[in-house]
Design a protein around this motif. Structure first.
Motif, mmCIF file in Angstrom:
data_model
loop_
_atom_site.group_PDB
_atom_site.id
_atom_site.type_symbol
_atom_site.label_atom_id
_atom_site.label_comp_id
_atom_site.label_asym_id
_atom_site.label_seq_id
_atom_site.Cartn_x
_atom_site.Cartn_y
_atom_site.Cartn_z
ATOM 1 N N LYS A 431 0.833 -1.209 0.000
ATOM 2 C CA LYS A 431 0.000 0.000 0.000
ATOM 3 C C LYS A 431 0.869 1.261 0.000
ATOM 4 O O LYS A 431 0.552 2.243 -0.669
ATOM 5 C CB LYS A 431 -0.922 -0.011 1.221
ATOM 6 N N GLU A 432 1.961 1.219 0.733
ATOM 7 C CA GLU A 432 2.847 2.382 0.789
ATOM 8 C C GLU A 432 3.397 2.719 -0.588
ATOM 9 O O GLU A 432 3.589 3.901 -0.925
ATOM 10 C CB GLU A 432 3.997 2.103 1.767
ATOM 11 N N ARG A 433 3.622 1.709 -1.419
ATOM 12 C CA ARG A 433 4.153 1.945 -2.756
ATOM 13 C C ARG A 433 3.085 2.399 -3.740
ATOM 14 O O ARG A 433 3.383 3.150 -4.681
ATOM 15 C CB ARG A 433 4.862 0.689 -3.264
ATOM 16 N N HIS A 434 1.847 1.950 -3.565
ATOM 17 C CA HIS A 434 0.800 2.249 -4.542
ATOM 18 C C HIS A 434 -0.258 3.224 -4.029
ATOM 19 O O HIS A 434 -1.121 3.658 -4.797
ATOM 20 C CB HIS A 434 0.128 0.951 -4.996
ATOM 21 N N ASP A 435 -0.177 3.572 -2.757
ATOM 22 C CA ASP A 435 -1.079 4.573 -2.180
ATOM 23 C C ASP A 435 -0.309 5.347 -1.122
ATOM 24 O O ASP A 435 -0.633 5.323 0.065
ATOM 25 C CB ASP A 435 -2.307 3.878 -1.576
ATOM 26 N N PRO A 436 0.765 6.037 -1.539
ATOM 27 C CA PRO A 436 1.689 6.633 -0.568
ATOM 28 C C PRO A 436 1.045 7.705 0.299
ATOM 29 O O PRO A 436 1.506 7.950 1.420
ATOM 30 C CB PRO A 436 2.802 7.227 -1.447
ATOM 31 N N ASP A 437 -0.017 8.349 -0.189
ATOM 32 C CA ASP A 437 -0.684 9.389 0.599
ATOM 33 C C ASP A 437 -1.869 8.838 1.382
ATOM 34 O O ASP A 437 -2.624 9.605 1.990
ATOM 35 C CB ASP A 437 -1.152 10.526 -0.317
ATOM 36 N N HIS A 438 -2.060 7.524 1.316
ATOM 37 C CA HIS A 438 -3.130 6.851 2.065
ATOM 38 C C HIS A 438 -4.506 7.454 1.771
ATOM 39 O O HIS A 438 -5.295 7.723 2.682
ATOM 40 C CB HIS A 438 -2.828 6.896 3.577
ATOM 41 N N ARG A 439 -4.775 7.601 0.488
ATOM 42 C CA ARG A 439 -6.089 8.106 0.072
ATOM 43 C C ARG A 439 -7.179 7.044 0.244
ATOM 44 O O ARG A 439 -8.356 7.373 0.419
ATOM 45 C CB ARG A 439 -6.054 8.554 -1.395
ATOM 46 N N LEU A 440 -6.795 5.775 0.168
ATOM 47 C CA LEU A 440 -7.750 4.682 0.323
ATOM 48 C C LEU A 440 -7.716 4.173 1.759
ATOM 49 O O LEU A 440 -6.652 4.083 2.374
ATOM 50 C CB LEU A 440 -7.407 3.537 -0.637
ATOM 51 N N THR A 441 -8.879 3.838 2.281
ATOM 52 C CA THR A 441 -8.973 3.312 3.637
ATOM 53 C C THR A 441 -8.258 1.963 3.720
ATOM 54 O O THR A 441 -8.402 1.120 2.833
ATOM 55 C CB THR A 441 -10.448 3.130 4.037
ATOM 56 N N ASP A 442 -7.482 1.738 4.795
ATOM 57 C CA ASP A 442 -6.750 0.477 4.864
ATOM 58 C C ASP A 442 -7.688 -0.671 5.247
ATOM 59 O O ASP A 442 -8.833 -0.462 5.671
ATOM 60 C CB ASP A 442 -5.523 0.581 5.763
ATOM 61 N N LEU A 443 -7.222 -1.891 5.065
ATOM 62 C CA LEU A 443 -8.086 -3.060 5.165
ATOM 63 C C LEU A 443 -8.636 -3.235 6.579
ATOM 64 O O LEU A 443 -9.817 -3.564 6.745
ATOM 65 C CB LEU A 443 -7.320 -4.315 4.730
ATOM 66 N N TYR A 444 -7.831 -3.015 7.589
ATOM 67 C CA TYR A 444 -8.318 -3.188 8.963
ATOM 68 C C TYR A 444 -9.423 -2.175 9.260
ATOM 69 O O TYR A 444 -10.452 -2.516 9.861
ATOM 70 C CB TYR A 444 -7.179 -3.023 9.964
ATOM 71 N N ASP A 445 -9.210 -0.947 8.842
ATOM 72 C CA ASP A 445 -10.233 0.074 9.086
ATOM 73 C C ASP A 445 -11.523 -0.259 8.348
ATOM 74 O O ASP A 445 -12.625 -0.008 8.856
ATOM 75 C CB ASP A 445 -9.736 1.453 8.677
#
Length: 451
Positions: A431-445
Motif C-alpha cells: 500500500k505504501e508503494r501504490h497509495d503513498p498518501d493513504h487516500r484509500l482506507t486500509d483493510l483493517y479500518d
C-alpha cells in the motif's frame, strides 16, 4: 448484457480519473456505487465518490483463446450472458448475479467449481488497477500488486479491466444429491472426488453441499452434459434448496444452474416470507433476486425494525451471524460439531475448494482441500447481542482449526491478530508503494473499524 467498446472504456477511465481529482485532500476515496454484496456497515462519507459509470461491461470474448476482457464493475450476470453463447463460462462463477468481477477478485468469490479451479482471482491473467495514487497500473500474476490484490477489498485500488480465463461448459447440468449421515463420511467422499474428479465412475464438474442437520448432509454433484431433457425451473414456485432433500437427481440448464442460489438468496428469502406459496405467487418475478433481499435487509438495519419488534414483544435480542469461513477438510467435522453446540444455526452451505497458488493476504495452503462453510441468519442471544459474542467465538474457533474467515461481513479482531492472519505488514508495504498518501482506507479500518 452490457457490451462496451475499447473507446468507451478509455472514456470511462478518464471520468474515473477526473472524479478522483475532485475528492478533497484528506477525504477518503471510495466508489460511488449504489449496490453492494457486503454485509458490514460503514461510516457515512460526505465527499464525492469515484465515478465508475461505464466500467460495468464486457469488452470482448475470444472463443479461440478462451478468454474474456471485462471491466471491473461488470457483474457475473452480464459476463455469463456474454460467454454462454460460445459454450464458455468463467472458471468460477460466484453464486449471486450482481457480484462484480472486480469485487470477486479484490474480495473472495467461491462456487461449486472451486474444488477444481480455486478462487476467481486464480483465473485472472492480467489486470488494470486504479490505485490510491490515482494512476492505472497494469499488473500480472507474480507482480507484487497483483498478488496482494485478492482480499484487499479496495484498500490498494480498484480493478478497471481484467483479462480472465474461460472454460467449456455444456448446455445442461445433471445433478445428483447424495446424502450422508455424518460429516466424516461426507469429507471422505469430497477427498475422493478432489483426487479422481469422479464419483461412481461419472465425471464431476461442480461440487457443493448443504448440511440441514448433524445427521442430514448432502453433496450436490454436478456434471456438464450436452444431451437435452426435461429441466427444472427454480425461478418460479419451486425452491432450489428444498429440492436437494426431495429428489436424488435433477437436470438444469447451465444458466439456471449458475444462478440456482440467487432466486432465494440460498434460503434467506424465507426471512421475508417469500417462500410462502401465496406470497411467492404475488411477489413479482423480477424481485426474486438476491440484491432485492439485500436492499430489504439494509432497510431493516437502517431503521432497526427487527430489534424494535423483538423488544416490544419481550423476545431476546438477536445477533446477526452472517459469515463464510474456510476450514481444512479434515477439520470439517470438528467445526460443524462445535457450531451445532455453540451456535445452532442450520442449514449451512458447504463448498469444497483447493487453492492452486499462495496468496499472502488470504494464506490458504496451496493443494490443501478446504471447505467453505457459509451460514447467514440471526440467533437469539439476549442483551449482549450488540457485543457479537457468537461472531467472536466463531472467529476464534475457525483459527484454532487452521482456517480463515472471509471479510465481506463484520469482523472483530484486534489489530495485532488481524495483521497476523491477513499479512498486515506485507499489505501495508504494498500500500505504501501504490497509495503513498493513504487516500484509500486500509483493510483493517474497512473490515473491522467499519470506516
Amino acid at each position: 448484457m452490457r457490451a462496451r467498446t475499447w473507446e468507451q472504456h478509455e472514456q470511462a477511465v478518464r471520468r474515473l480519473r477526473s472524479s478522483y481529482a475532485a475528492v478533497p485532500e484528506g477525504q477518503p476515496v471510495r466508489l460511488a456505487k449504489r449496490t453492494s454484496n457486503l454485509f458490514r456497515p460503514r461510516a457515512a462519507v460526505q465527499a464525492p465518490g469515484l465515478d465508475v459509470s461505464g466500467l460495468d461491461g464486457v469488452l470482448e470474448v475470444d472463443p479461440q483463446t478462451r478468454t474474456a476482457q471485462v471491466q471491473g464493475m461488470c457483474t457475473y450476470e452480464d459476463l455469463v450472458d456474454a460467454t454462454l453463447p460460445y459454450g464458455l463460462a468463467p472458471l468460477v462463477v460466484p453464486q449471486l448475479r450482481t457480484i462484480t468481477v472486480g469485487g470477486a477478485v479484490s474480495g473472495l468469490g467461491i462456487e461449486s467449481t472451486s474444488f477444481r479451479n480455486g478462487l476467481p482471482h486464480e483465473s485472472v491473467l492480467e489486470m488494470a488497477v486504479f490505485t490510491g495514487a490515482g494512476v492505472v497500473v497494469t499488473t500480472q500474476p507474480g507482480d507484487e500488486l497483483f498478488d496482494a490484490f485478492p482480499n484487499s477489498y479496495g484498500s490498494l485500488g480498484y480493478a478497471t479491466r481484467l483479462r480472465i480465463a474461460l472454460e467449456p461448459v455444456g448446455p445442461f447440468v445433471e445433478l445428483r444429491h447424495v446424502r450422508f449421515e455424518e460429516p466424516a463420511a461426507l469429507a471422505k467422499a469430497v477427498e475422493a472426488i478432489i483426487e479422481t474428479r469422479e464419483h461412481d465412475g461419472v465425471r464431476v464438474d461442480g461440487l457443493d453441499g448443504v448440511a440441514f442437520s448433524p445427521t442430514e448432509l448432502y453433496l450436490s454433484i454436478a456434471t456438464w452434459r450436452e444431451e437435452p431433457g426435461e429441466t427444472s425451473d427454480y425461478t418460479g414456485s419451486q425452491i432450489y434448496y428444498r429440492s436437494i432433500r426431495e429428489r436424488r437427481t435433477d437436470l438444469l440448464s447451465i444458466h439456471d444452474y449458475l444462478w440456482r442460489w440467487d432466486t432465494d438468496w440460498f434460503w434467506c428469502s424465507g426471512a421475508f416470507g417469500v417462500q410462502h406459496p401465496l406470497v411467492r405467487r404475488l411477489w413479482p418475478r423480477r424481485w426474486r433476486r438476491s440484491e432485492v433481499y439485500h436492499r430489504l435487509l439494509g432497510l431493516d438495519r437502517r431503521f432497526d425494525v427487527v430489534d424494535r419488534l423483538d423488544r416490544r414483544a419481550g423476545r431476546p435480542l438477536r445477533e446477526r451471524v452472517v459469515q463464510d469461513v474456510e476450514v481444512p477438510l479434515d477439520r470439517l467435522g470438528d467445526f460443524l460439531g462445535w457450531f451445532d453446540e455453540e451456535v445452532g444455526m442450520r442449514p449451512v452451505w458447504l463448498c469444497p475448494l483447493v487453492a492452486h497458488s499462495a496468496w499472502p493476504t488470504y494464506p490458504l495452503v496451496p493443494g490443501l482441500p478446504y471447505v467453505n462453510v457459509g451460514f447467514w441468519g440471526t440467533v437469539p442471544v439476549g442483551p449482549e447481542a450488540g457485543e457479537a459474542p457468537l461472531n467472536r467465538a466463531i472467529e476464534a474457533r475457525v483459527h484454532e482449526l487452521g482456517g480463515h474467515k472471509s471479510l465481506y461481513s463484520e469482523a472483530f479482531y484486534d489489530r495485532e491478530t488481524f495483521d497476523r492472519l491477513y499479512a498486515g505488514p506485507h499489505l501495508a508495504a504494498v500500500k505504501e508503494r501504490h497509495d503513498p498518501d493513504h487516500r484509500l482506507t486500509d483493510l483493517y479500518d474497512k473490515a473491522v473499524q467499519k470506516r
